[in-house]
Design a protein around this motif. Structure first.
Motif, PDB file in Angstrom:
ATOM      1  N   LYS A  34      16.808  -4.807   3.975  1.00  0.00           N
ATOM      2  CA  LYS A  34      16.205  -4.330   2.727  1.00  0.00           C
ATOM      3  C   LYS A  34      14.890  -5.059   2.458  1.00  0.00           C
ATOM      4  O   LYS A  34      13.917  -4.455   2.004  1.00  0.00           O
ATOM      5  N   ALA A  35      14.868  -6.361   2.751  1.00  0.00           N
ATOM      6  CA  ALA A  35      13.629  -7.117   2.584  1.00  0.00           C
ATOM      7  C   ALA A  35      12.564  -6.598   3.536  1.00  0.00           C
ATOM      8  O   ALA A  35      11.386  -6.467   3.174  1.00  0.00           O
ATOM      9  N   SER A  36      12.983  -6.275   4.764  1.00  0.00           N
ATOM     10  CA  SER A  36      12.056  -5.731   5.751  1.00  0.00           C
ATOM     11  C   SER A  36      11.532  -4.373   5.307  1.00  0.00           C
ATOM     12  O   SER A  36      10.356  -4.048   5.503  1.00  0.00           O
ATOM     13  N   ALA A  37      12.420  -3.586   4.680  1.00  0.00           N
ATOM     14  CA  ALA A  37      12.017  -2.265   4.194  1.00  0.00           C
ATOM     15  C   ALA A  37      10.970  -2.405   3.110  1.00  0.00           C
ATOM     16  O   ALA A  37       9.981  -1.656   3.075  1.00  0.00           O
ATOM     17  N   ARG A  38      11.172  -3.380   2.219  1.00  0.00           N
ATOM     18  CA  ARG A  38      10.189  -3.598   1.154  1.00  0.00           C
ATOM     19  C   ARG A  38       8.843  -4.010   1.743  1.00  0.00           C
ATOM     20  O   ARG A  38       7.785  -3.565   1.297  1.00  0.00           O
ATOM     21  N   SER A  39       8.891  -4.857   2.770  1.00  0.00           N
ATOM     22  CA  SER A  39       7.664  -5.304   3.421  1.00  0.00           C
ATOM     23  C   SER A  39       6.943  -4.142   4.096  1.00  0.00           C
ATOM     24  O   SER A  39       5.721  -4.007   4.005  1.00  0.00           O
ATOM     25  N   THR A  40       7.718  -3.282   4.760  1.00  0.00           N
ATOM     26  CA  THR A  40       7.132  -2.123   5.438  1.00  0.00           C
ATOM     27  C   THR A  40       6.466  -1.190   4.427  1.00  0.00           C
ATOM     28  O   THR A  40       5.365  -0.680   4.663  1.00  0.00           O
ATOM     29  N   THR A  41       7.145  -0.985   3.306  1.00  0.00           N
ATOM     30  CA  THR A  41       6.600  -0.124   2.260  1.00  0.00           C
ATOM     31  C   THR A  41       5.317  -0.708   1.683  1.00  0.00           C
ATOM     32  O   THR A  41       4.338   0.011   1.455  1.00  0.00           O
ATOM     33  N   GLN A  42       5.311  -2.019   1.450  1.00  0.00           N
ATOM     34  CA  GLN A  42       4.119  -2.673   0.911  1.00  0.00           C
ATOM     35  C   GLN A  42       2.952  -2.556   1.883  1.00  0.00           C
ATOM     36  O   GLN A  42       1.815  -2.289   1.471  1.00  0.00           O
ATOM     37  N   ASP A  43       3.231  -2.758   3.177  1.00  0.00           N
ATOM     38  CA  ASP A  43       2.173  -2.624   4.190  1.00  0.00           C
ATOM     39  C   ASP A  43       1.629  -1.205   4.223  1.00  0.00           C
ATOM     40  O   ASP A  43       0.415  -0.993   4.382  1.00  0.00           O
ATOM     41  N   ALA A  44       2.521  -0.231   4.097  1.00  0.00           N
ATOM     42  CA  ALA A  44       2.099   1.172   4.108  1.00  0.00           C
ATOM     43  C   ALA A  44       1.240   1.485   2.894  1.00  0.00           C
ATOM     44  O   ALA A  44       0.241   2.222   2.992  1.00  0.00           O
ATOM     45  N   ARG A  45       1.612   0.907   1.752  1.00  0.00           N
ATOM     46  CA  ARG A  45       0.823   1.118   0.532  1.00  0.00           C
ATOM     47  C   ARG A  45      -0.581   0.523   0.694  1.00  0.00           C
ATOM     48  O   ARG A  45      -1.575   1.134   0.294  1.00  0.00           O
ATOM     49  N   LYS A  46      -0.641  -0.680   1.266  1.00  0.00           N
ATOM     50  CA  LYS A  46      -1.930  -1.326   1.469  1.00  0.00           C
ATOM     51  C   LYS A  46      -2.798  -0.502   2.424  1.00  0.00           C
ATOM     52  O   LYS A  46      -3.999  -0.322   2.196  1.00  0.00           O
ATOM     53  N   ASP A  47      -2.198  -0.010   3.499  1.00  0.00           N
ATOM     54  CA  ASP A  47      -2.925   0.795   4.479  1.00  0.00           C
ATOM     55  C   ASP A  47      -3.473   2.065   3.837  1.00  0.00           C
ATOM     56  O   ASP A  47      -4.630   2.444   4.067  1.00  0.00           O
ATOM     57  N   ALA A  48      -2.644   2.708   3.010  1.00  0.00           N
ATOM     58  CA  ALA A  48      -3.075   3.927   2.328  1.00  0.00           C
ATOM     59  C   ALA A  48      -4.216   3.625   1.367  1.00  0.00           C
ATOM     60  O   ALA A  48      -5.189   4.383   1.272  1.00  0.00           O
ATOM     61  N   ALA A  49      -4.110   2.495   0.651  1.00  0.00           N
ATOM     62  CA  ALA A  49      -5.146   2.125  -0.315  1.00  0.00           C
ATOM     63  C   ALA A  49      -6.475   1.858   0.379  1.00  0.00           C
ATOM     64  O   ALA A  49      -7.540   2.265  -0.111  1.00  0.00           O
ATOM     65  N   VAL A  50      -6.424   1.179   1.530  1.00  0.00           N
ATOM     66  CA  VAL A  50      -7.645   0.876   2.275  1.00  0.00           C
ATOM     67  C   VAL A  50      -8.320   2.162   2.753  1.00  0.00           C
ATOM     68  O   VAL A  50      -9.541   2.328   2.625  1.00  0.00           O
ATOM     69  N   LYS A  51      -7.524   3.087   3.276  1.00  0.00           N
ATOM     70  CA  LYS A  51      -8.089   4.346   3.774  1.00  0.00           C
ATOM     71  C   LYS A  51      -8.708   5.163   2.640  1.00  0.00           C
ATOM     72  O   LYS A  51      -9.789   5.749   2.793  1.00  0.00           O
ATOM     73  N   LYS A  52      -8.034   5.203   1.502  1.00  0.00           N
ATOM     74  CA  LYS A  52      -8.565   5.944   0.355  1.00  0.00           C
ATOM     75  C   LYS A  52      -9.858   5.305  -0.144  1.00  0.00           C
ATOM     76  O   LYS A  52     -10.824   6.001  -0.481  1.00  0.00           O
ATOM     77  N   ASN A  53      -9.875   3.963  -0.209  1.00  0.00           N
ATOM     78  CA  ASN A  53     -11.055   3.245  -0.682  1.00  0.00           C
ATOM     79  C   ASN A  53     -12.248   3.491   0.239  1.00  0.00           C
ATOM     80  O   ASN A  53     -13.371   3.758  -0.228  1.00  0.00           O
ATOM     81  N   ASP A  54     -12.017   3.415   1.545  1.00  0.00           N
ATOM     82  CA  ASP A  54     -13.099   3.634   2.511  1.00  0.00           C
ATOM     83  C   ASP A  54     -13.647   5.059   2.416  1.00  0.00           C
ATOM     84  O   ASP A  54     -14.861   5.283   2.521  1.00  0.00           O
ATOM     85  N   ALA A  55     -12.750   6.019   2.222  1.00  0.00           N
ATOM     86  CA  ALA A  55     -13.182   7.415   2.114  1.00  0.00           C
ATOM     87  C   ALA A  55     -13.991   7.627   0.836  1.00  0.00           C
ATOM     88  O   ALA A  55     -14.999   8.344   0.825  1.00  0.00           O
ATOM     89  N   ALA A  56     -13.557   6.993  -0.260  1.00  0.00           N
ATOM     90  CA  ALA A  56     -14.284   7.121  -1.531  1.00  0.00           C
ATOM     91  C   ALA A  56     -15.665   6.476  -1.424  1.00  0.00           C
ATOM     92  O   ALA A  56     -16.661   6.994  -1.968  1.00  0.00           O
ATOM     93  N   TYR A  57     -15.743   5.354  -0.707  1.00  0.00           N
ATOM     94  CA  TYR A  57     -17.030   4.685  -0.499  1.00  0.00           C
ATOM     95  C   TYR A  57     -17.980   5.580   0.297  1.00  0.00           C
ATOM     96  O   TYR A  57     -19.181   5.651  -0.004  1.00  0.00           O
ATOM     97  N   ALA A  58     -17.446   6.259   1.304  1.00  0.00           N
ATOM     98  CA  ALA A  58     -18.272   7.160   2.114  1.00  0.00           C
ATOM     99  C   ALA A  58     -18.879   8.266   1.257  1.00  0.00           C
ATOM    100  O   ALA A  58     -20.039   8.650   1.444  1.00  0.00           O
ATOM    101  N   VAL A  59     -18.103   8.760   0.287  1.00  0.00           N
ATOM    102  CA  VAL A  59     -18.613   9.793  -0.618  1.00  0.00           C
ATOM    103  C   VAL A  59     -19.724   9.220  -1.494  1.00  0.00           C
ATOM    104  O   VAL A  59     -20.795   9.815  -1.648  1.00  0.00           O
ATOM    105  N   ALA A  60     -19.471   8.041  -2.076  1.00  0.00           N
ATOM    106  CA  ALA A  60     -20.458   7.418  -2.960  1.00  0.00           C
ATOM    107  C   ALA A  60     -21.760   7.125  -2.219  1.00  0.00           C
ATOM    108  O   ALA A  60     -22.863   7.361  -2.737  1.00  0.00           O
TER     109      ALA A  60
END
Length: 203
Positions: free
Chosen positions: A152-178
């Motif tokens: 369960k701890a590993s699952a939480r870690s995996t989810t957190q990593d996935a959230r961070k990865d998604a946030a980075v990709k969204k941020n980079d894409a938004a920067y490209a637009v700006a």
């Protein structure tokens, strides 16, 4: 797509997926009928698109292809429900929306067209990142429910990593637009625009 073909497809899918059929695989007959309906609808859509011209025709074809792609993966998900198939549906919808959005950008020119394409790309990156996050979160939670507290701890870690990865990709894409929007400016105004964009998106 004509109203007749929409109705025909709806009837086939309703018959196929009703009366508890979603809980189990479709019969071979229902599955083949649903696939045939998707193909028939796509053929009708192509004919309708031929009546158009220029970019309107191109947009129409992308919309038709998108509906077909989504219908195919939705059929598979309904026939064999799984997180993988649900992910495929999310990605198919994101891809179809992106293809149509890019085609619509061709109605513009210059920087407006460039910005339009960057915005379409940003939306696609966001949608696919969300799809990936949803799949990883579900997979991790399913694994955790079957194992120990460590899992369960590993699952939480995996989810957190996935959230961070998604946030980075969204941020980079938004920067490209700006940054693309800054190209409409010149001199100090452009430099300030780029500087502000970098500061805002941490680039």
């Amino acid at each position: 797509m004509t109203s007749f073909n929409r109705s025909a497809l709806s009837v086939v899918l309703f018959v196929a997926f009703s009366s508890g059929a979603i809980a189990a695989s479709l019969s071979s007959t229902d599955y083949k009928a649903a696939k045939a309906a998707i193909s028939t609808t796509y053929d009708a859509d192509k004919i309708a698109c031929k009546a158009l011209a220029g970019n309107a025709k191109d947009i129409c074809m992308q919309e038709a292809k998108g509906r077909r792609s989504i219908a195919k993966v939705e059929l598979e998900e309904n026939n064999t429900p799984s997180e993988k198939n649900r992910y495929n549906v999310r990605v198919a919808k994101a891809d179809a929306t992106y293809a149509v959005a890019k085609e619509k950008c061709d109605d513009q020119a210059g920087n407006a067209k460039d910005v339009c394409r960057k915005e379409a790309k940003s939306a696609h990156v966001s949608a696919t990142a969300d799809a990936k996050l949803a799949r990883k979160t579900t997979d991790a939670n399913n694994t955790a429910s079957e194992k120990t507290q460590d899992a369960k701890a590993s699952a939480r870690s995996t989810t957190q990593d996935a959230r961070k990865d998604a946030a980075v990709k969204k941020n980079d894409a938004a920067y490209a637009v700006a940054k693309e929007k800054c190209d409409a400016l010149s001199g100090d105004a452009k430099s300030n625009c780029v500087r502000d964009a970098k500061a805002l998106y941490g680039q």
